[in-house]
Design a protein around this motif. Structure first.
Motif, PDB file in Angstrom:
ATOM      1  N   GLY A 162       0.843  -1.181   0.000  1.00 40.26           N
ATOM      2  CA  GLY A 162       0.000   0.000   0.000  1.00 40.26           C
ATOM      3  C   GLY A 162       0.880   1.233   0.000  1.00 40.26           C
ATOM      4  N   ALA A 163       0.378   2.336   0.486  1.00 36.57           N
ATOM      5  CA  ALA A 163       1.102   3.603   0.439  1.00 36.57           C
ATOM      6  C   ALA A 163       1.048   4.286   1.799  1.00 36.57           C
ATOM      7  CB  ALA A 163       0.514   4.508  -0.628  1.00 36.57           C
ATOM      8  N   GLY A 164       2.218   4.684   2.267  1.00 35.57           N
ATOM      9  CA  GLY A 164       2.313   5.341   3.559  1.00 35.57           C
ATOM     10  C   GLY A 164       2.463   4.339   4.693  1.00 35.57           C
ATOM     11  N   GLY A 165       2.774   4.849   5.880  1.00 31.63           N
ATOM     12  CA  GLY A 165       2.845   3.995   7.049  1.00 31.63           C
ATOM     13  C   GLY A 165       4.253   3.827   7.599  1.00 31.63           C
ATOM     14  N   TRP A 166       4.348   2.954   8.590  1.00 32.22           N
ATOM     15  CA  TRP A 166       5.568   2.782   9.376  1.00 32.22           C
ATOM     16  C   TRP A 166       6.226   1.439   9.128  1.00 32.22           C
ATOM     17  CZ3 TRP A 166       7.946   6.368  12.423  1.00 32.22           C
ATOM     18  CH2 TRP A 166       7.232   7.549  12.646  1.00 32.22           C
ATOM     19  N   SER A 167       7.532   1.416   9.333  1.00 29.10           N
ATOM     20  CA  SER A 167       8.310   0.186   9.272  1.00 29.10           C
ATOM     21  C   SER A 167       9.285   0.175  10.451  1.00 29.10           C
ATOM     22  CB  SER A 167       9.081   0.112   7.952  1.00 29.10           C
ATOM     23  OG  SER A 167       9.761  -1.108   7.826  1.00 29.10           O
ATOM     24  N   GLY A 168       9.771  -1.025  10.800  1.00 28.18           N
ATOM     25  CA  GLY A 168      10.670  -1.105  11.946  1.00 28.18           C
ATOM     26  C   GLY A 168       9.977  -0.816  13.257  1.00 28.18           C
ATOM     27  N   PHE A 169       8.675  -1.079  13.296  1.00 23.49           N
ATOM     28  CA  PHE A 169       7.893  -0.808  14.501  1.00 23.49           C
ATOM     29  C   PHE A 169       7.157  -2.072  14.916  1.00 23.49           C
ATOM     30  CE2 PHE A 169       4.323   0.713  16.988  1.00 23.49           C
ATOM     31  CZ  PHE A 169       4.948   1.634  17.823  1.00 23.49           C
ATOM     32  N   PRO A 170       7.042  -2.410  16.181  1.00 26.52           N
ATOM     33  CA  PRO A 170       7.464  -1.654  17.344  1.00 26.52           C
ATOM     34  C   PRO A 170       8.977  -1.357  17.348  1.00 26.52           C
ATOM     35  CG  PRO A 170       6.030  -3.467  17.986  1.00 26.52           C
ATOM     36  CD  PRO A 170       6.384  -3.669  16.556  1.00 26.52           C
ATOM     37  N   SER A 171       9.327  -0.201  17.862  1.00 25.58           N
ATOM     38  CA  SER A 171      10.717   0.228  17.872  1.00 25.58           C
ATOM     39  C   SER A 171      11.598  -0.823  18.538  1.00 25.58           C
ATOM     40  CB  SER A 171      10.837   1.561  18.618  1.00 25.58           C
ATOM     41  OG  SER A 171       9.980   2.525  18.038  1.00 25.58           O
ATOM     42  N   HIS A 172      12.740  -1.076  17.917  1.00 25.12           N
ATOM     43  CA  HIS A 172      13.642  -2.110  18.408  1.00 25.12           C
ATOM     44  C   HIS A 172      15.075  -1.644  18.209  1.00 25.12           C
ATOM     45  CE1 HIS A 172      13.414  -2.793  14.077  1.00 25.12           C
ATOM     46  NE2 HIS A 172      14.638  -3.281  14.183  1.00 25.12           N
ATOM     47  N   LYS A 173      15.991  -2.326  18.873  1.00 25.92           N
ATOM     48  CA  LYS A 173      17.406  -2.062  18.683  1.00 25.92           C
ATOM     49  C   LYS A 173      18.165  -3.388  18.723  1.00 25.92           C
ATOM     50  CE  LYS A 173      18.841  -1.145  23.512  1.00 25.92           C
ATOM     51  NZ  LYS A 173      20.105  -1.909  23.559  1.00 25.92           N
ATOM     52  N   HIS A 174      19.429  -3.321  18.278  1.00 28.67           N
ATOM     53  CA  HIS A 174      20.307  -4.500  18.304  1.00 28.67           C
ATOM     54  C   HIS A 174      21.744  -3.997  18.293  1.00 28.67           C
ATOM     55  CE1 HIS A 174      20.126  -3.592  13.986  1.00 28.67           C
ATOM     56  NE2 HIS A 174      18.822  -3.811  14.055  1.00 28.67           N
ATOM     57  N   ASP A 175      22.126  -3.349  19.396  1.00 24.13           N
ATOM     58  CA  ASP A 175      23.435  -2.704  19.455  1.00 24.13           C
ATOM     59  C   ASP A 175      24.348  -3.251  20.540  1.00 24.13           C
ATOM     60  OD1 ASP A 175      22.461  -1.494  21.837  1.00 24.13           O
ATOM     61  OD2 ASP A 175      21.740   0.257  20.727  1.00 24.13           O
ATOM     62  N   LYS A 227      23.462   2.212  16.749  1.00 22.49           N
ATOM     63  CA  LYS A 227      22.800   1.921  18.012  1.00 22.49           C
ATOM     64  C   LYS A 227      21.505   2.704  18.094  1.00 22.49           C
ATOM     65  CE  LYS A 227      25.563   5.398  20.463  1.00 22.49           C
ATOM     66  NZ  LYS A 227      26.502   5.626  21.587  1.00 22.49           N
ATOM     67  N   GLY A 228      20.646   2.249  18.994  1.00 21.66           N
ATOM     68  CA  GLY A 228      19.400   2.949  19.246  1.00 21.66           C
ATOM     69  C   GLY A 228      18.203   2.315  18.561  1.00 21.66           C
ATOM     70  N   TYR A 229      17.010   2.729  18.991  1.00 22.02           N
ATOM     71  CA  TYR A 229      15.748   2.285  18.401  1.00 22.02           C
ATOM     72  C   TYR A 229      15.525   3.058  17.100  1.00 22.02           C
ATOM     73  CZ  TYR A 229      15.142   0.626  23.202  1.00 22.02           C
ATOM     74  OH  TYR A 229      15.314   0.013  24.422  1.00 22.02           O
ATOM     75  N   HIS A 230      15.062   2.367  16.037  1.00 24.22           N
ATOM     76  CA  HIS A 230      15.127   2.998  14.718  1.00 24.22           C
ATOM     77  C   HIS A 230      13.945   2.685  13.796  1.00 24.22           C
ATOM     78  CE1 HIS A 230      17.571  -0.727  14.865  1.00 24.22           C
ATOM     79  NE2 HIS A 230      17.059  -0.986  13.676  1.00 24.22           N
ATOM     80  N   PRO A 231      12.741   3.116  14.119  1.00 24.03           N
ATOM     81  CA  PRO A 231      11.633   2.989  13.170  1.00 24.03           C
ATOM     82  C   PRO A 231      11.748   4.032  12.058  1.00 24.03           C
ATOM     83  CG  PRO A 231      10.911   4.185  15.099  1.00 24.03           C
ATOM     84  CD  PRO A 231      12.322   3.747  15.387  1.00 24.03           C
ATOM     85  N   CYS A 232      11.078   3.777  10.931  1.00 24.25           N
ATOM     86  CA  CYS A 232      11.046   4.748   9.833  1.00 24.25           C
ATOM     87  C   CYS A 232       9.647   4.785   9.237  1.00 24.25           C
ATOM     88  CB  CYS A 232      12.091   4.422   8.769  1.00 24.25           C
ATOM     89  SG  CYS A 232      11.965   2.778   8.038  1.00 24.25           S
ATOM     90  N   ALA A 233       9.369   5.843   8.477  1.00 24.77           N
ATOM     91  CA  ALA A 233       8.033   6.031   7.917  1.00 24.77           C
ATOM     92  C   ALA A 233       8.137   6.653   6.541  1.00 24.77           C
ATOM     93  CB  ALA A 233       7.194   6.927   8.827  1.00 24.77           C
ATOM     94  N   VAL A 234       7.101   6.398   5.717  1.00 24.05           N
ATOM     95  CA  VAL A 234       7.001   6.976   4.387  1.00 24.05           C
ATOM     96  C   VAL A 234       5.761   7.870   4.335  1.00 24.05           C
ATOM     97  CG1 VAL A 234       5.797   4.897   3.579  1.00 24.05           C
ATOM     98  CG2 VAL A 234       6.830   6.447   1.908  1.00 24.05           C
ATOM     99  N   LEU A 235       5.843   8.929   3.549  1.00 26.41           N
ATOM    100  CA  LEU A 235       4.716   9.846   3.416  1.00 26.41           C
ATOM    101  C   LEU A 235       3.481   9.133   2.860  1.00 26.41           C
ATOM    102  CD1 LEU A 235       6.500  12.919   1.774  1.00 26.41           C
ATOM    103  CD2 LEU A 235       5.721  12.739   4.151  1.00 26.41           C
ATOM    104  N   PRO A 236       2.294   9.562   3.257  1.00 27.85           N
ATOM    105  CA  PRO A 236       1.073   9.006   2.667  1.00 27.85           C
ATOM    106  C   PRO A 236       1.073   9.191   1.147  1.00 27.85           C
ATOM    107  CG  PRO A 236       0.556  10.304   4.611  1.00 27.85           C
ATOM    108  CD  PRO A 236       2.003  10.555   4.309  1.00 27.85           C
ATOM    109  N   GLY A 237       0.600   8.165   0.442  1.00 27.67           N
ATOM    110  CA  GLY A 237       0.503   8.237  -1.002  1.00 27.67           C
ATOM    111  C   GLY A 237       1.725   7.728  -1.747  1.00 27.67           C
ATOM    112  N   TYR A 238       2.767   7.303  -1.009  1.00 24.98           N
ATOM    113  CA  TYR A 238       3.995   6.821  -1.636  1.00 24.98           C
ATOM    114  C   TYR A 238       4.345   5.423  -1.117  1.00 24.98           C
ATOM    115  CZ  TYR A 238       4.527  11.640  -3.087  1.00 24.98           C
ATOM    116  OH  TYR A 238       4.312  12.864  -3.647  1.00 24.98           O
ATOM    117  N   GLU A 239       5.027   4.660  -1.961  1.00 23.49           N
ATOM    118  CA  GLU A 239       5.566   3.369  -1.550  1.00 23.49           C
ATOM    119  C   GLU A 239       7.035   3.537  -1.214  1.00 23.49           C
ATOM    120  OE1 GLU A 239       4.287  -0.164  -3.871  1.00 23.49           O
ATOM    121  OE2 GLU A 239       3.306   1.313  -5.160  1.00 23.49           O
ATOM    122  N   MET A 240       7.506   2.728  -0.267  1.00 26.49           N
ATOM    123  CA  MET A 240       8.899   2.788   0.164  1.00 26.49           C
ATOM    124  C   MET A 240       9.526   1.401   0.085  1.00 26.49           C
ATOM    125  SD  MET A 240      10.491   4.346   3.725  1.00 26.49           S
ATOM    126  CE  MET A 240       9.825   3.085   4.835  1.00 26.49           C
TER     127      MET A 240
END
Length: 280
Positions: A162-175, A227-240
């Motif tokens: 689809g288009a838009g939304g979050w990835s890497g969530f729930p926030s996680h780390k592996h450092d 290091k650190g928690y690292h979720p990312c997101a794409v703007l609505p209407g676009y695929e990432m």
């Protein structure tokens, strides 16, 4: 760290012994028909994955022909790859009019045996949902099924559904290496957007409960995560899309530590634990 897109002239974007993510390596190689690119990394195993175009890969006396069949962009078909062992010469030859090739690496001391991963040998998982704004598909090129043939390298492609939304969530780390709760895996991403003028944001929260950093990512952005928690997101209407490289410090299997304040959502996002299980 954010590395904006630039013409790297076939030189490593994340080189050997990178000060932030020394366990990973990343290059983008652009070739036209008949052009050749040679490389040899003494301390890193690698995986050759055409983003677009077709190449042959000569390594350790073997020739792997017809690797990659995508045209236009990374949404144009399934990925393929070739595993190149540590300290082993590799030659890439472009067999299409043009090719853009990702070279992903992880630090590993032993020299193993090369092999090809074809489109019908991918390990795919789809998780999340439109309702939770987390609907994603991951195509593992070097995933769990190659656990006994690869040293420390994990390579995959992640697509929004689809288009838009979050990835890497729930926030996680592996450092931090602290088994059984977490492993240290350096991580490098390269992003693409559809249409290509789309963009997104990469968050990096260094400490739980405190403000962190955020980077504006565009088509071709590279992100290095130490290091650190690292979720990312794409703007609505676009695929990432992002090409994902993970290199472990002491083992190949990734053990993610989910941010405690968001960990309850592990039980609300469909398929999230299946996704976790594939990073081995």
């Amino acid at each position: 760290m954010h590395i904006p897109p630039f013409d790297n002239e076939n030189r490593a974007i994340v080189g050997e012994n990178h000060p932030l993510v020394p366990l990973t390596y990343f290059n983008i190689v652009k070739l036209t028909r008949g052009q050749i690119f040679d490389y040899r990394l003494g301390a890193y195993e690698t995986c050759v994955v055409p983003a677009t175009g077709t190449v042959s890969v000569d390594v350790a006396g073997q020739t792997f022909d017809g690797i990659g069949h995508r045209t236009g962009d990374v949404w144009g078909g399934e990925p393929e790859g070739v595993y190149v062992p540590t300290d082993t010469p590799a030659r890439l030859t472009c067999r299409s009019d043009a090719a853009e090739v990702f070279v992903a690496g992880a630090r590993f001391a032993e020299t193993l045996t090369p092999f090809a991963v074809r489109a019908d040998q991918l390990d795919c998982v789809q998780y999340g949902s439109d309702e939770t704004k987390t609907h994603r598909k991951i195509k593992h090129i070097l995933g769990a099924q190659y656990h006994d043939r690869v040293g420390r390298l994990l390579v995959s492609e992640l697509f929004t559904v689809g288009a838009g939304g979050w990835s890497g969530f729930p926030s996680h780390k592996h450092d931090t290496d602290r088994l059984p709760d977490e492993t240290r895996h350096d991580e490098t991403y390269n992003f693409r957007f559809k249409p290509d003028h789309g963009s997104g944001v990469q968050m990096l929260q260094r400490e739980d409960g405190k403000p962190g950093d955020a980077y504006h990512i565009v088509d071709g952005s590279t992100i290095c995560i130490d290091k650190g928690y690292h979720p990312c997101a794409v703007l609505p209407g676009y695929e990432m899309y992002y090409f994902t490289i993970l290199g472990g410090l002491s083992q190949r299997s990734l053990k993610q530590y989910f941010q405690p304040s968001h960990s309850d959502q592990l039980h609300t996002i469909p398929g999230i634990m299946d996704m976790v299980a594939k990073f081995k």
